[in-house]
Design an enzyme around this catalytic site. Structure first.
Site, PDB file in Angstrom:
ATOM      1  N   LEU A   1      37.459  33.345  44.933  1.00 56.08           N
ATOM      2  CA  LEU A   1      38.081  32.468  45.923  1.00 56.08           C
ATOM      3  C   LEU A   1      39.080  31.559  45.242  1.00 56.08           C
ATOM      4  O   LEU A   1      38.731  30.814  44.325  1.00 56.08           O
ATOM      5  CB  LEU A   1      36.999  31.653  46.638  1.00 56.08           C
ATOM      6  CG  LEU A   1      35.937  32.505  47.334  1.00 56.08           C
ATOM      7  CD1 LEU A   1      34.831  31.635  47.896  1.00 56.08           C
ATOM      8  CD2 LEU A   1      36.557  33.353  48.430  1.00 56.08           C
ATOM      9  N   GLU A   2      40.320  31.602  45.710  1.00 54.05           N
ATOM     10  CA  GLU A   2      41.389  30.854  45.070  1.00 54.05           C
ATOM     11  C   GLU A   2      42.177  30.060  46.105  1.00 54.05           C
ATOM     12  O   GLU A   2      41.899  30.127  47.302  1.00 54.05           O
ATOM     13  CB  GLU A   2      42.313  31.815  44.310  1.00 54.05           C
ATOM     14  CG  GLU A   2      41.591  32.604  43.234  1.00 54.05           C
ATOM     15  CD  GLU A   2      42.522  33.505  42.442  1.00 54.05           C
ATOM     16  OE1 GLU A   2      42.025  34.426  41.801  1.00 54.05           O
ATOM     17  OE2 GLU A   2      43.746  33.286  42.468  1.00 54.05           O
ATOM     18  N   GLY A   3      43.175  29.299  45.626  1.00 55.43           N
ATOM     19  CA  GLY A   3      44.001  28.511  46.521  1.00 55.43           C
ATOM     20  C   GLY A   3      43.146  27.523  47.289  1.00 55.43           C
ATOM     21  O   GLY A   3      42.286  26.837  46.748  1.00 55.43           O
TER      22      GLY A   3
END
Length: 611
Positions: free
Chosen positions: A398-400
């Site tokens: 999970l990024e941003g």
């Protein structure tokens, strides 16, 4: 995972305030454009004007905003204007065409047309029977399911739109719906599954299939029991096949299957089948985890079945949300392959004793589980993917803005941000549904983990509550040691990527633990050495920065695992090293093939020296 020339994995770059230089580069006479209230996940250009907290700001650098990058927090990006911005007093238009799309005895699904606003609509509120307060709300979606209703009862719904200034529209048209009558209790169990048989075996897993059961309402899933255990060791959501993992080599196991329905009725046990796992153990005791990406980014299009045997765990990247980040509905379709061929490839890798996981997110696959509906949609659709393809586990990449701490959420041990709490609960539910052998891995960026020692809030340290809450089921953590700026280590020094010192320092932070936000009363406990790997690019082309030549990787591992110093700046807190340290992760298998398998060949030979 965004890398140079690719669509995935954007590393978070530290912001540095250089006021004098910015004033020179971005003079105040740039043509201004009033963008209204500041918002995350929005592209801004030099000269844009936004409002935030009752103040106005000029954009100093073009960028795309993230949660935590509010104008008061990022003077490198925003310059406060003198005077106050004009207040927004214009309400959105009334949402049109409110209607119902589905109903049960306890819920009604609604949809409506989008409202408009002079600045922007930020969400909708649903009112039931003229109530003074909203019964449900959304963050911009034009549909919602209202739950907790009474059976066979008529309800009247209206919807209002709201904007960032708190203005609310007039109510939509009223729409009345009568919920369905409550169904009679279902007490009839499904029929007994038949034809249980083994379809594949490895040194740590057995693949099983059986014929479908029938039920007066409908079969919802199957439970597999190993050696007569009282609890299921594996489950499906309707598929009549499963792979039971986490088994011992050269060991005989007895399996039975039961069918279940939505009311919780379970069938009698099927006839049993006995299977003996193979006796070939995996090479060495260290792992190489590799991401296989399901898209063409100029590297190499390689079938799963053709992945080098030097990779122990294969992360299929990525399952991504459909219907917008906040929907929670996840999807995956194999690139340049039929579903049947892809499933056959996965089964082949598993028969070789390797693990195949589905990775969630990536830089472009933003996942926002902001409410219970999104959370359950996530669980339901991910379980369907797991059952369809037979994945051994899931990987949280999970990024941003997928993970970001809300203001006031200051204790990693007791998170309050809905987006984070729902990720934890959804992951825990999937782990429970798929049994103790189901693998959980995570691949966060350094800012979301080690960055939490210097600052805790917004994206900084946002993975820590997820890691901490799931540490009892976490199989491997492989932080991305790339696409990052310098990061502060336990000795108070900042280290740069691509160096042996950086890899040793960042890895030991996860093994020893560290004070979150610099608070010694909030220590993040270290993980077990066998849970921790180092994440690296497989080639210079695979990432924007952080590629490390194999010789320097081996120097770092010699120090980490054996305590054999290479004479660097960073000094291990545990001089003897960590013999159980698990190995390496790489982005990506495709880029490794592009460079003629330099990464897997050189590092497999090195890791196999540890027995």
């Amino acid at each position: 995972m965004q890398h140079s020339g690719q669509r995935h994995r954007a590393g978070l770059t530290a912001l540095v305030v250089l006021t004098t230089l910015l004033n020179f580069l971005f003079p105040a006479n740039v043509l201004a454009a009033d963008r209204g209230a500041w918002a995350p996940d929005t592209s801004y250009t030099v000269g844009d004007i936004v409002s935030h907290g009752g103040r106005g700001y000029d954009c100093r650098q073009s960028h795309r905003s993230l949660v935590g990058w509010e104008p008061p927090n990022t003077p490198a990006l925003w310059l406060e204007r003198t005077g106050n911005p004009p207040p927004d007093t214009q309400a959105p238009s009334a949402p049109p065409s409110l209607t119902s799309t589905a109903k049960t005895h306890e819920s009604v699904s609604l949809s409506w047309g989008a409202a408009t606003d002079n600045v922007g609509v930020t969400g909708y509120e649903v009112f039931t029977n003229g109530s003074a307060s909203a019964s449900a709300s959304t963050s911009g979606a034009t549909s919602v399911t209202v739950t907790g209703l009474l059976a066979n009862t008529t309800y009247t719904f209206t919807v209002k739109a709201r904007d960032a200034a708190g203005n609310r529209s007039a109510a939509s048209n009223a729409h009345s719906v009568t919920t369905s009558p409550r169904p009679a209790p279902d007490t009839v169990p499904p029929s007994t599954p038949g034809g249980l048989r083994s379809t594949g075996v490895s040194n740590s897993s057995v693949s099983l299939s059986w014929t479908a059961s029938t039920d007066n309402v409908g079969v919802t899933g199957y439970e597999v029991f190993v050696n007569g255990a009282s609890g299921a060791s594996a489950t499906t959501s309707g598929a009549t096949s499963v792979t039971v993992t986490g088994l011992n080599a050269n060991t005989t196991y007895s399996f039975t299957v039961k069918a279940r329905d939505a009311a919780g009725n379970r069938s009698a046990s099927s006839a049993g089948v006995s299977v003996t796992t193979t006796g070939t153990p995996p090479v060495g005791n260290k792992l190489i985890v590799g991401y296989w990406h399901n898209f063409d980014n100029g590297s190499t299009n390689i079938r799963l079945r053709d992945i080098s045997s030097k990779f122990n765990v294969i992360q299929v990247a990525f399952a991504e949300p459909v219907g917008g980040p906040g929907s929670g509905r996840m999807a995956f379709a194999p690139y340049n392959s039929s579903i049947a061929d892809f499933k056959a490839d996965i089964a082949l890798l598993k028969s070789q004793g390797r693990k195949v996981l589905i990775s969630i997110g990536g830089a472009n696959g933003t996942v926002h589980l902001d409410d219970a509906v999104a959370r359950q949609d996530f669980v339901t659709t991910m379980q369907a993917l797991i059952d369809t393809y037979g994945f051994d586990g899931l990987d949280l990449d999970l990024e941003g803005s997928s993970l970001s701490l809300n203001g006031g959420d200051t204790d990693f041990r007791n998170p309050t941000t809905p987006r984070i709490v729902n990720v934890i609960q959804a992951t825990r539910q999937l782990l429970n549904q798929n049994g103790s052998g189901f693998i959980l891995t995570m691949a966060p960026e350094t800012a979301y983990v080690q960055g939490g020692m210097s600052a805790y809030g917004g994206p900084w340290g946002a993975y820590l509550p997820v890691i901490h809450a799931l540490r009892d089921r976490l199989t491997y953590l492989h932080v991305q040691h790339y696409n990052t700026g310098t990061v502060m280590a336990l000795d108070g020094r900042a280290y740069a990527q691509s160096t042996p010192d950086f890899h040793v320092a960042m890895a030991e932070m996860m093994l020893v633990g560290f004070p979150v936000g610099g608070n010694t009363q909030a220590m993040f406990p270290g993980l077990r050495p066998e849970q921790v790997l180092i994440g690296l690019p497989s080639s210079p082309q695979a990432a924007g920065g952080g590629y490390t030549v194999p010789a320097n990787v081996h120097r770092a591992l010699d120090y980490l695992i054996k305590g054999q110093s290479f004479g660097g700046t960073y000094v291990l807190r545990n001089p003897a090293g960590y013999p159980a340290f698990k190995g390496l992760m790489t982005w990506s298998i495709n880029w490794d093939a592009f460079t003629n398998f330099e990464f897997s060949n050189s590092h497999r030979a090195y890791l196999d020296t540890y027995r």
